[in-house]
Design an enzyme around this catalytic site. Structure first.
Site, PDB file in Angstrom:
ATOM      1  N   ASN A  38     -41.021  44.177  19.394  1.00  0.00           N
ATOM      2  CA  ASN A  38     -41.172  45.635  19.570  1.00  0.00           C
ATOM      3  C   ASN A  38     -42.428  45.986  20.365  1.00  0.00           C
ATOM      4  OD1 ASN A  38     -43.291  45.420  17.782  1.00  0.00           O
ATOM      5  ND2 ASN A  38     -42.264  46.480  16.088  1.00  0.00           N
ATOM      6  N   TYR A 151     -49.142  41.368   1.442  1.00  0.00           N
ATOM      7  CA  TYR A 151     -48.658  40.522   2.534  1.00  0.00           C
ATOM      8  C   TYR A 151     -47.965  39.281   1.974  1.00  0.00           C
ATOM      9  CZ  TYR A 151     -48.856  36.967   6.181  1.00  0.00           C
ATOM     10  OH  TYR A 151     -48.522  35.966   7.055  1.00  0.00           O
ATOM     11  N   LYS A 155     -43.905  38.093   2.201  1.00  0.00           N
ATOM     12  CA  LYS A 155     -43.410  36.826   2.741  1.00  0.00           C
ATOM     13  C   LYS A 155     -42.584  36.075   1.689  1.00  0.00           C
ATOM     14  CE  LYS A 155     -44.600  36.749   6.991  1.00  0.00           C
ATOM     15  NZ  LYS A 155     -43.544  36.655   8.031  1.00  0.00           N
ATOM     16  N   PHE A 179     -50.479  27.793   7.392  1.00  0.00           N
ATOM     17  CA  PHE A 179     -51.840  27.963   6.908  1.00  0.00           C
ATOM     18  C   PHE A 179     -52.594  28.680   8.049  1.00  0.00           C
ATOM     19  CE2 PHE A 179     -52.088  26.129   2.620  1.00  0.00           C
ATOM     20  CZ  PHE A 179     -50.748  25.838   2.464  1.00  0.00           C
ATOM     21  N   HIS A 197     -58.873  37.508  13.190  1.00  0.00           N
ATOM     22  CA  HIS A 197     -58.984  36.095  12.842  1.00  0.00           C
ATOM     23  C   HIS A 197     -60.359  35.517  13.182  1.00  0.00           C
ATOM     24  CE1 HIS A 197     -54.458  36.301  12.783  1.00  0.00           C
ATOM     25  NE2 HIS A 197     -54.812  35.898  11.575  1.00  0.00           N
ATOM     26  N   ARG A 229     -60.427  27.318   4.277  1.00  0.00           N
ATOM     27  CA  ARG A 229     -59.082  27.477   4.825  1.00  0.00           C
ATOM     28  C   ARG A 229     -58.672  26.177   5.521  1.00  0.00           C
ATOM     29  NH1 ARG A 229     -59.406  31.131   1.994  1.00  0.00           N
ATOM     30  NH2 ARG A 229     -58.976  33.337   2.323  1.00  0.00           N
ATOM     31  N   ARG A 295     -63.631  40.530   1.692  1.00  0.00           N
ATOM     32  CA  ARG A 295     -62.528  41.328   2.238  1.00  0.00           C
ATOM     33  C   ARG A 295     -61.437  41.410   1.181  1.00  0.00           C
ATOM     34  NH1 ARG A 295     -59.786  39.070   7.719  1.00  0.00           N
ATOM     35  NH2 ARG A 295     -59.248  37.409   6.267  1.00  0.00           N
ATOM     36  N   ASP A 298     -58.706  38.448   0.033  1.00  0.00           N
ATOM     37  CA  ASP A 298     -59.113  37.079   0.389  1.00  0.00           C
ATOM     38  C   ASP A 298     -59.275  36.215  -0.866  1.00  0.00           C
ATOM     39  OD1 ASP A 298     -59.119  37.119   3.124  1.00  0.00           O
ATOM     40  OD2 ASP A 298     -61.271  37.461   3.346  1.00  0.00           O
TER      41      ASP A 298
END
Ligand code: UFG
Length: 337
Positions: A38, A151, A155, A179, A197, A229, A295, A298
């Protein structure tokens, strides 16, 4: 099982960072690709000119039908990357995340089933998992789910849709739990708008293109108190999509359609401070930064156990963080020479 590459593939979210990279990988395999995006967050210019782009939303049945109808026969596979991807944003707009990620996946999967698509592969996320109890833990596909954010919930709901679709026995479905995708391939830079990011933000802060980086929290229960991460090179990620689509096509052809999950990571945890140090090494200059509060959404640590990825899809992701950072910096135009 003998696998052959799908010769026709519909890619949603094709104008995004992973999508445009995946399109290049599929074309290298000789596939015919139709792109659906889109363009709210993607960039049409990232796509090769000869790849037809339908500008439309996965929630809109007419756009999906138009994209599926672009092939002279039903496409072999649909690779679904369209969606919203920001943990923090999802805590502010949970309904929007449900609409785009859950309703969108349902509409698309239903229409792919109706059309007779053999394989459906979706970008899911590590965010569906329950956060680590111990910081050294590596999470495999049997690890408990229990998303922290809207989020992650959206998913996980998408994964449930895929499981139900495969149970009808006509379309194999795969959820790749990504990941932290990093690096760059085919010269395509990671440029999200807005960028959230860590690696591009740190690199661009060091280059003076952006204000100092906010380090979101230095009070986590990790070795250096910043989040851990699992950063995985986008080149390995698009390889995983390509091979998962092959596997799913073969499963449907052999009459054994099923739903599968794979964790796509390196199995190695890297802290925010370690990422910053890698950016400084690659650019040869400091990353200006300020420590900020956590945040929303997180979690302290998210690290994969990628054993199934290696065993079933024969993918052994590159663990070299410096290479990911260097590739990202090069495509952002931040390396001399
Ligand atoms: N971070 C900062 N400052 C920033 C941006 C990020 O300190 O300005 C930190 C975050 O707190 C986190 C780490 O850097 O600890 C990585 O953050 P990213 O925003 O780069 O990535 P996320 O871990 O939030 O999310 C990404 C994908 C999700 C996916 C998740 C899985 O965007 O879709 O990885 O681990 F679910």
């Amino acid at each position: 099982m003998r696998t052959t590459s799908p010769s026709t593939v519909l890619v949603t979210g094709a104008a995004g960072y992973i999508g445009a990279t995946l399109v290049r990988r599929l074309l290298a395999d000789g596939a015919r690709v139709i792109a659906l995006d889109n363009l709210e967050r993607g960039h049409a210019e990232q796509l090769p000119r000869d790849v037809p782009l339908i500008v439309g939303d996965v929630r809109d049945p007419d756009s999906v039908r138009q994209a599926l109808g672009m092939f002279d026969r039903t496409p072999d596979a649909c690779i679904h990357l369209a969606g919203l991807i920001q943990v923090g944003e999802s805590t502010l707009f949970p309904q929007l995340y449900h609409d785009v990620n859950v309703v969108g996946t349902q509409v698309l999967a239903d229409l792919c089933l109706e059309a007779g698509v053999a394989a459906f592969v979706m970008a899911s996320s590590a965010a569906v998992l329950r956060p680590l109890q111990g910081v050294g833990d590596r999470l495999d596909e049997d690890a408990p789910v229990g998303p922290e954010s809207p989020y992650g919930s959206s998913k996980l709901a998408g994964e449930h849709t895929l499981r139900a679709a495969a149970q009808l026995g006509r379309m194999s479905t795969v959820a790749l739990r990504l990941f932290n995708v990093a690096g760059a391939a085919y010269g395509l830079a990671e440029r999200h708008d807005p960028e959230t990011h860590l690696i591009p933000l740190a690199l661009r802060a060091a280059a003076g293109e952006l204000p100092p980086l906010h380090v979101f929290g230095d009070d986590f229960p990790t070795p250096d108190r910043t989040c851990l991460r699992d950063y995985v090179h986008v080149r390995d990620v698009v390889e995983a999509f390509t091979r998962a689509a092959r596997l799913a096509v073969a499963q449907t052809a052999s009459g054994s359609a099923e739903f599968q999950v794979f964790h796509v990571g390196t199995g190695h945890g890297t802290s925010v401070n370690e990422v910053i140090a890698a950016c400084e090494l690659v650019l040869g200059k400091p990353v200006p930064r300020v420590v900020h509060g956590r945040r929303p959404g997180d979690v302290a640590a998210l690290v994969s156990d990628p054993s199934k990825l290696a065993q079933v899809l024969n993918i052994h992701p590159d663990r070299d963080l410096l290479r990911m950072v260097r590739d990202a910096a090069a495509t952002l135009g931040l390396l001399d020479g």
